[in-house]
Every structure is written in C-alpha cells, then in structure tokens.
Design a protein around this motif. Sequence first.
Motif, PDB file in Angstrom:
ATOM      1  N   GLN A  31     -19.552  22.553  -4.998  1.00  0.00           N
ATOM      2  CA  GLN A  31     -18.396  22.824  -5.850  1.00  0.00           C
ATOM      3  C   GLN A  31     -18.827  22.995  -7.302  1.00  0.00           C
ATOM      4  O   GLN A  31     -18.339  23.886  -8.005  1.00  0.00           O
ATOM      5  N   LEU A  32     -19.734  22.148  -7.751  1.00  0.00           N
ATOM      6  CA  LEU A  32     -20.223  22.250  -9.130  1.00  0.00           C
ATOM      7  C   LEU A  32     -20.937  23.578  -9.371  1.00  0.00           C
ATOM      8  O   LEU A  32     -20.769  24.191 -10.432  1.00  0.00           O
ATOM      9  N   GLU A  33     -21.713  24.025  -8.400  1.00  0.00           N
ATOM     10  CA  GLU A  33     -22.398  25.319  -8.539  1.00  0.00           C
ATOM     11  C   GLU A  33     -21.387  26.449  -8.678  1.00  0.00           C
ATOM     12  O   GLU A  33     -21.544  27.338  -9.527  1.00  0.00           O
ATOM     13  N   ARG A  34     -20.359  26.429  -7.869  1.00  0.00           N
ATOM     14  CA  ARG A  34     -19.340  27.489  -7.943  1.00  0.00           C
ATOM     15  C   ARG A  34     -18.605  27.440  -9.277  1.00  0.00           C
ATOM     16  O   ARG A  34     -18.356  28.481  -9.894  1.00  0.00           O
ATOM     17  N   LEU A  35     -18.263  26.239  -9.725  1.00  0.00           N
ATOM     18  CA  LEU A  35     -17.562  26.111 -11.006  1.00  0.00           C
ATOM     19  C   LEU A  35     -18.450  26.532 -12.165  1.00  0.00           C
ATOM     20  O   LEU A  35     -17.969  27.142 -13.133  1.00  0.00           O
ATOM     21  N   GLN A  36     -19.723  26.227 -12.084  1.00  0.00           N
ATOM     22  CA  GLN A  36     -20.662  26.642 -13.130  1.00  0.00           C
ATOM     23  C   GLN A  36     -20.675  28.161 -13.252  1.00  0.00           C
ATOM     24  O   GLN A  36     -20.612  28.712 -14.348  1.00  0.00           O
ATOM     25  N   GLY A  37     -20.754  28.845 -12.117  1.00  0.00           N
ATOM     26  CA  GLY A  37     -20.745  30.299 -12.129  1.00  0.00           C
ATOM     27  C   GLY A  37     -19.461  30.857 -12.718  1.00  0.00           C
ATOM     28  O   GLY A  37     -19.482  31.801 -13.520  1.00  0.00           O
ATOM     29  N   LEU A  38     -18.338  30.290 -12.326  1.00  0.00           N
ATOM     30  CA  LEU A  38     -17.048  30.724 -12.875  1.00  0.00           C
ATOM     31  C   LEU A  38     -16.997  30.490 -14.376  1.00  0.00           C
ATOM     32  O   LEU A  38     -16.547  31.353 -15.137  1.00  0.00           O
TER      33      LEU A  38
ATOM     34  N   VAL B 267     -16.407  33.570 -16.874  1.00  0.00           N
ATOM     35  CA  VAL B 267     -15.153  33.651 -17.625  1.00  0.00           C
ATOM     36  C   VAL B 267     -15.415  33.463 -19.115  1.00  0.00           C
ATOM     37  O   VAL B 267     -14.833  34.163 -19.950  1.00  0.00           O
ATOM     38  N   SER B 268     -16.301  32.564 -19.463  1.00  0.00           N
ATOM     39  CA  SER B 268     -16.614  32.332 -20.880  1.00  0.00           C
ATOM     40  C   SER B 268     -17.174  33.602 -21.528  1.00  0.00           C
ATOM     41  O   SER B 268     -16.784  33.961 -22.640  1.00  0.00           O
TER      42      SER B 268
ATOM     43  N   VAL C  58     -11.241  29.015 -20.319  1.00  0.00           N
ATOM     44  CA  VAL C  58     -12.572  28.415 -20.422  1.00  0.00           C
ATOM     45  C   VAL C  58     -12.480  26.888 -20.358  1.00  0.00           C
ATOM     46  O   VAL C  58     -13.200  26.229 -19.604  1.00  0.00           O
ATOM     47  N   LEU C  59     -11.579  26.329 -21.144  1.00  0.00           N
ATOM     48  CA  LEU C  59     -11.463  24.871 -21.216  1.00  0.00           C
ATOM     49  C   LEU C  59     -10.990  24.263 -19.901  1.00  0.00           C
ATOM     50  O   LEU C  59     -11.429  23.172 -19.521  1.00  0.00           O
TER      51      LEU C  59
ATOM     52  N   ALA D 118     -12.782  21.395 -17.662  1.00  0.00           N
ATOM     53  CA  ALA D 118     -12.093  20.184 -17.184  1.00  0.00           C
ATOM     54  C   ALA D 118     -12.263  20.022 -15.676  1.00  0.00           C
ATOM     55  O   ALA D 118     -12.443  18.896 -15.182  1.00  0.00           O
ATOM     56  N   LEU D 119     -12.236  21.132 -14.947  1.00  0.00           N
ATOM     57  CA  LEU D 119     -12.445  21.053 -13.500  1.00  0.00           C
ATOM     58  C   LEU D 119     -13.858  20.587 -13.172  1.00  0.00           C
ATOM     59  O   LEU D 119     -14.054  19.781 -12.256  1.00  0.00           O
ATOM     60  N   ARG D 120     -14.836  21.077 -13.920  1.00  0.00           N
ATOM     61  CA  ARG D 120     -16.214  20.595 -13.717  1.00  0.00           C
ATOM     62  C   ARG D 120     -16.300  19.102 -13.989  1.00  0.00           C
ATOM     63  O   ARG D 120     -16.936  18.356 -13.233  1.00  0.00           O
ATOM     64  N   ASP D 121     -15.671  18.659 -15.073  1.00  0.00           N
ATOM     65  CA  ASP D 121     -15.674  17.223 -15.384  1.00  0.00           C
ATOM     66  C   ASP D 121     -15.049  16.422 -14.250  1.00  0.00           C
ATOM     67  O   ASP D 121     -15.536  15.342 -13.889  1.00  0.00           O
TER      68      ASP D 121
END
Length: 160
Positions: free
Chosen positions: A142-149, A153-154, A97-98, A102-105
Amino acid sequence: MDDEVLHGYLQHHWVGSTAGVSLFQRVARSHGDPAAATVVGELGEEVAGERETLRGLMTAVGVRPSRVGALAARAGEVAGRLKPNGRVLSRSPLTDVLELEALRDAVYGKRGGWEVLRSVADDDPRLDAALLDDLLARSDRQLERLQGLHVGVSRKRLLA
C-alpha cells in the motif's frame, strides 16, 4: 502479556483505523485526479478490510472496540479537513497532494501497529503471527502505491 496495556494499544489503533478508513473513503470520492481516486478507493477497501481484521484480533484478546473512540475519530477526520488553503468553498490543487501525504501517514501508523503486535505474537498464542506477517507485507504494498501516486500527483500540481 500485560492485557491492560495490550487492550489500550489496540483501542488506540482501532480509533486510528476508524479515522483512516474515513479518510480513504472521502479522498476516493473527492480527489481531483480520477486515476488517483480510483487507486485510493481500492486501497480504502483493503484498509477497511484490515480494520475488520483488527476487530477480530481485539476479540481474540478479549477487548471490544470503543464506539466512543470511533465517533471521536470520525469527528477528528472531519475537523482535519479545515485547513488554511485560501479557499472557502472550493478545493485547492494542493489539497490533492496533502491528502495523499495524510493517507501515507495513516498507512505508516497502521503498519507500526502491526509491527508491534508481530513483535509479541510469538509470545502470545492469541495473536496470529502469519496473519500479522501478511498485514505487514500488505502495508508495504500500500505504501508503494501511495508513494507512486503522491509523486505523480505532486508533479502534476507543481508543474501545472
């Protein structure tokens, strides 16, 4: 254009991009969710390509990427792995999760750099406004994909 400030700004983003690419690559190799790892790997390839685009922009404005800064970024990314997760030799489920956070950041930071460069591109012919528009749009995807992940996962980790 104040080239000294621009050069410094680009160097800072070069260092950040170096750490970001390293983080994407590591998470793609080690993430506990294979589907998420695959997506992170795909995004990591995009981010690595954008790092090379940044190198081209730096060259266009007359600045060379800092090797020392890149080495420091890699060292910082490695040091960032040390966190109090209650496990010394194994991954915590929370790590998955973390790392996505970090990837989103990292992508938010990269996007911020493109925004700043785009804001001055119309005043500096060395900066390609259309390219920067494309980089901003790519960052949003990219942010949209990371948000979904991140959400998926969370939920898995919290409801396990």
